[in-house]
Enzyme design. Structure first.
Site, PDB file in Angstrom:
ATOM      1  N   LYS A 170       0.857  -1.188   0.000  1.00  0.00           N
ATOM      2  CA  LYS A 170       0.000   0.000   0.000  1.00  0.00           C
ATOM      3  C   LYS A 170       0.893   1.237   0.000  1.00  0.00           C
ATOM      4  CE  LYS A 170      -1.492   3.116   2.780  1.00  0.00           C
ATOM      5  NZ  LYS A 170      -1.743   4.284   1.908  1.00  0.00           N
ATOM      6  N   GLY A 201      -5.247   2.994  -1.447  1.00  0.00           N
ATOM      7  CA  GLY A 201      -6.279   3.413  -0.504  1.00  0.00           C
ATOM      8  C   GLY A 201      -5.655   4.087   0.694  1.00  0.00           C
ATOM      9  N   GLY A 203      -4.541   5.148   4.602  1.00  0.00           N
ATOM     10  CA  GLY A 203      -3.891   4.494   5.727  1.00  0.00           C
ATOM     11  C   GLY A 203      -4.909   3.962   6.722  1.00  0.00           C
ATOM     12  N   GLY A 207      -4.074   0.592   5.285  1.00  0.00           N
ATOM     13  CA  GLY A 207      -2.929   0.466   6.195  1.00  0.00           C
ATOM     14  C   GLY A 207      -3.325  -0.236   7.481  1.00  0.00           C
ATOM     15  N   GLU A 245      10.470   1.822   9.978  1.00  0.00           N
ATOM     16  CA  GLU A 245      11.459   2.850   9.632  1.00  0.00           C
ATOM     17  C   GLU A 245      10.766   4.187   9.845  1.00  0.00           C
ATOM     18  OE1 GLU A 245      14.483   2.231   8.989  1.00  0.00           O
ATOM     19  OE2 GLU A 245      14.377   0.087   8.585  1.00  0.00           O
TER      20      GLU A 245
HETATM   21  P1  NAP Z   1       2.633   8.639   7.595  1.00  0.00           P
HETATM   22  O1  NAP Z   1       1.552   9.611   7.738  1.00  0.00           O
HETATM   23  O2  NAP Z   1       3.033   7.830   8.763  1.00  0.00           O
HETATM   24  O3  NAP Z   1       2.207   7.696   6.381  1.00  0.00           O
HETATM   25  C1  NAP Z   1       3.004   6.644   5.913  1.00  0.00           C
HETATM   26  C2  NAP Z   1       2.109   5.584   5.317  1.00  0.00           C
HETATM   27  O4  NAP Z   1       1.294   5.024   6.341  1.00  0.00           O
HETATM   28  C3  NAP Z   1       1.161   6.104   4.246  1.00  0.00           C
HETATM   29  O5  NAP Z   1       1.028   5.127   3.246  1.00  0.00           O
HETATM   30  C4  NAP Z   1      -0.117   6.287   5.029  1.00  0.00           C
HETATM   31  O6  NAP Z   1      -1.294   6.241   4.248  1.00  0.00           O
HETATM   32  C5  NAP Z   1      -0.065   5.096   5.956  1.00  0.00           C
HETATM   33  N1  NAP Z   1      -0.924   5.184   7.131  1.00  0.00           N
HETATM   34  C6  NAP Z   1      -1.546   6.290   7.651  1.00  0.00           C
HETATM   35  N2  NAP Z   1      -2.288   5.942   8.721  1.00  0.00           N
HETATM   36  C7  NAP Z   1      -2.135   4.614   8.892  1.00  0.00           C
HETATM   37  C8  NAP Z   1      -2.643   3.670   9.843  1.00  0.00           C
HETATM   38  N3  NAP Z   1      -3.472   4.021  10.837  1.00  0.00           N
HETATM   39  N4  NAP Z   1      -2.264   2.373   9.730  1.00  0.00           N
HETATM   40  C9  NAP Z   1      -1.422   1.994   8.762  1.00  0.00           C
HETATM   41  N5  NAP Z   1      -0.937   2.825   7.827  1.00  0.00           N
HETATM   42  C10 NAP Z   1      -1.270   4.127   7.894  1.00  0.00           C
HETATM   43  O7  NAP Z   1       3.972   9.312   7.106  1.00  0.00           O
HETATM   44  P2  NAP Z   1       4.156  10.280   5.875  1.00  0.00           P
HETATM   45  O8  NAP Z   1       3.585  11.602   6.236  1.00  0.00           O
HETATM   46  O9  NAP Z   1       3.725   9.626   4.637  1.00  0.00           O
HETATM   47  O10 NAP Z   1       5.760  10.353   5.817  1.00  0.00           O
HETATM   48  C11 NAP Z   1       6.493  11.190   6.636  1.00  0.00           C
HETATM   49  C12 NAP Z   1       7.059  10.445   7.848  1.00  0.00           C
HETATM   50  O11 NAP Z   1       7.722   9.252   7.460  1.00  0.00           O
HETATM   51  C13 NAP Z   1       8.116  11.236   8.567  1.00  0.00           C
HETATM   52  O12 NAP Z   1       7.910  11.149   9.960  1.00  0.00           O
HETATM   53  C14 NAP Z   1       9.424  10.568   8.188  1.00  0.00           C
HETATM   54  O13 NAP Z   1      10.468  10.723   9.071  1.00  0.00           O
HETATM   55  C15 NAP Z   1       9.025   9.164   8.031  1.00  0.00           C
HETATM   56  N6  NAP Z   1       9.937   8.502   7.097  1.00  0.00           N
HETATM   57  C16 NAP Z   1      10.825   7.595   7.575  1.00  0.00           C
HETATM   58  C17 NAP Z   1      11.719   6.971   6.734  1.00  0.00           C
HETATM   59  C18 NAP Z   1      12.699   5.941   7.216  1.00  0.00           C
HETATM   60  O14 NAP Z   1      13.223   5.206   6.407  1.00  0.00           O
HETATM   61  N7  NAP Z   1      12.982   5.843   8.486  1.00  0.00           N
HETATM   62  C19 NAP Z   1      11.669   7.264   5.386  1.00  0.00           C
HETATM   63  C20 NAP Z   1      10.756   8.196   4.927  1.00  0.00           C
HETATM   64  C21 NAP Z   1       9.874   8.792   5.799  1.00  0.00           C
HETATM   65  P3  NAP Z   1      -1.955   7.557   3.572  1.00  0.00           P
HETATM   66  O15 NAP Z   1      -1.671   7.388   2.149  1.00  0.00           O
HETATM   67  O16 NAP Z   1      -3.402   7.502   3.866  1.00  0.00           O
HETATM   68  O17 NAP Z   1      -1.300   8.757   4.188  1.00  0.00           O
END
Ligand code: NAP
Ligand code: MG
Length: 475
Positions: A170, A201, A203, A207, A245
């Site tokens: 996803k 779809g 998160g 997700g 991550e």
């Molecule tokens: P995010 O809001 O956590 O979303 C990441 C993914 O999770 C998206 O596909 C999102 O879907 C999904 N998601 C949202 N709610 C969920 C739930 N309740 N259960 C399961 N999945 C769910 O993060 P983001 O805003 O996309 O990315 C930014 C963050 O990612 C930052 O904090 C960054 O540091 C971190 N990051 C970490 C790494 C690493 O390798 N450590 C790399 C890149 C980014 P939607 O499409 O609906 O939003």
């Protein structure tokens, strides 16, 4: 328009069970560039079933077969270079140079590096009276963010395929089209049906459905800490393995013998690259008190070499934030910095002149930041640098390690003993000395709240394996 309103399940593009759509916006133009289906739990169930059905045969293929498959995937990925660059520019607003030099090759490198390591990877091992066999973990659910649309998916997919696991992916709803292109790559490379399934779809539906699905054995997630916690809570219900991550607040420790221009440019490139939307970004520059004024002057001298602007323009270094929400978050943090006792060196709130359309921020640098200030502790995920001073190297290392995170750390300078001491003392999963390029065969992941588990190379493959000990095996 990139309309892609179907999911990829069991080797076919199929309609969603519902007709609900999600718009995808180009953050540089604020215009809609396409739409995807908002998948349902029923869509997810079908994808998980396809992955389950494909698992017995795919997990029994040889490592040579899977290494060849990874190389064919890399070949097909390379054939679509222009398409990948175009899609990532459109959906992420990533500047053409950065997309070509960083975004595009990162996705590719994981398939190549993993193929190479897989050929030498031992799936069995003999100890005193035991035979250890590493079995593929089963069906993996992969959830990825938007900031590196191919890299984040490719590292997980390369490891999963290498191990013999089957998957449901996803991707982020912000950047779903790079994953559609990856699907085309896998089809062309001859990936057996059901090994890879793509469900688009939200998160909160897909997700959440992945992390609580009884037929998924392992969840590999990249994203924010808050969502990571929810995934762990769901996965705890049936003791599902998770790899997370998450975020970071990585330090750049500048040694007292560093070239001040080199150090300042290193720090600027960290907040300017991918608009600061990088989990490993060095966002705290920790500089010797004696160098402070020269360092700040060097920041002022060099910041214009990293222009913010139209991603299509070859002279652009920094594009927009991914979304209006993310832009507002960044603006709030900049205001928090202004309201604190820190000193604004450059940038500030609002959009850069002439960039009223698009979610653009100004490259912003604060100095006289205290180690415990909000802007020095919380991940901003935007182009904001905090400069903090130190008196001696032990203090610098303490400040660098004074965070809940531990994803990356950077050291800039010349003295070999101090470079080594600092690099080896930082409590993070990846330390980079003097901007050395990444090693795609070495592990990637975080200490503390930056996550659990490792990706990339053989460490990444291990995450998708379960070691099994057999004692008493007839010889
Ligand atoms: P995010 O809001 O956590 O979303 C990441 C993914 O999770 C998206 O596909 C999102 O879907 C999904 N998601 C949202 N709610 C969920 C739930 N309740 N259960 C399961 N999945 C769910 O993060 P983001 O805003 O996309 O990315 C930014 C963050 O990612 C930052 O904090 C960054 O540091 C971190 N990051 C970490 C790494 C690493 O390798 N450590 C790399 C890149 C980014 P939607 O499409 O609906 O939003
Ligand atoms: Mg978007």
């Amino acid at each position: 328009m990139y309309n892609h309103i179907q999911h990829y399940i069991n080797g076919q593009w199929v309609d969603s069970t519902e007709n609900e759509m999600i718009d995808v916006i180009n953050p540089a133009t604020e215009e809609k560039i396409g739409e995807i289906s908002s998948g349902t739990k029923e869509d997810l169930d079908k994808a998980v079933q396809a992955a389950r059905d494909a698992f017995p045969s795919f997990s029994q293929t040889t490592k040579e077969e899977r290494a060849d498959l990874l190389d064919r995937i890399a070949d097909e990925y390379e054939k679509r270079k222009d398409k990948f660059i175009e899609v990532i520019m459109e959906e992420l607003g990533s500047p053409v140079n950065f997309t070509t030099e960083v975004q595009y090759p990162m996705g590719l490198n994981h398939f190549r590096a993993t193929a190479k390591l897989l050929r030498d990877f031992d799936f069995t091992e003999e100890r005193e009276n035991s035979f250890i066999q590493k079995d593929a973990i089963g069906v993996a659910g992969l959830i990825t963010p938007w900031n590196f649309p191919t890299n984040q998916a490719s590292t997980k997919l390369a490891s999963a395929f290498a191990a013999g696991s089957t998957v449901v992916l996803k991707p982020s709803t912000e950047t779903p089209f790079a994953a559609v292109l990856l699907t085309e790559v896998f089809e062309a490379a001859g990936l057996p049906k059901g090994v890879f399934n793509l469900v688009n779809g939200t998160g909160s539906t897909i997700g959440d459905g992945i992390s609580s699905h009884p037929d998924i054995d392992f969840v590999s997630f990249t994203g924010s800490g808050g969502v990571g916690t929810k995934i762990m809570e769901n996965a705890a219900q049936d003791i599902k393995k998770v790899s997370l991550e998450l975020g970071g607040k990585s330090p750049i420790v500048v040694l007292d013998d560093a070239d001040v221009d080199y150090a300042a440019k290193t720090a600027i490139s960290h907040i300017a690259g991918n608009t600061g939307q990088v989990c490993t970004a060095g966002t705290r520059a920790i500089v010797p008190e004696s160098m402070h004024d020269d360092f700040i002057q060097a920041i002022k001298n060099h910041i214009s070499e990293y222009p913010v602007g139209d991603p299509k323009d070859k002279s652009t270094f920094t594009g927009p934030q991914i979304s209006e929400d993310q832009w507002k978050t960044v603006q709030d943090y900049i205001q928090t910095g202004i309201d604190s006792e820190a000193t604004l060196v450059t940038g500030g709130t609002g959009k850069p002149e002439g960039l009223e359309t698009g979610y653009y921020s100004k490259l912003t640098v604060f100095t006289n930041v205290k180690p415990d200030d909000t802007i020095a502790q919380e991940e901003i995920f935007g182009p904001v640098l905090s400069v903090i001073t130190y008196k001696d190297l032990d203090e610098a290392i303490d400040v660098a390690n004074g965070t809940i995170y531990g994803l990356a750390g950077y050291v800039v300078g010349n003295d070999p003993d101090n470079l080594t001491k600092t690099a080896r003392s930082l409590r993070s999963g990846r330390i980079v000395v003097n901007n050395e390029p990444a090693d795609f065969t070495a592990p990637f992941g975080g200490f503390q709240q930056s996550g659990i588990g490792r990706e990339w190379g053989d460490y990444g493959i291990e995450e998708f394996l379960e070691p099994k000990t057999i004692v008493g095996l007839p010889s």
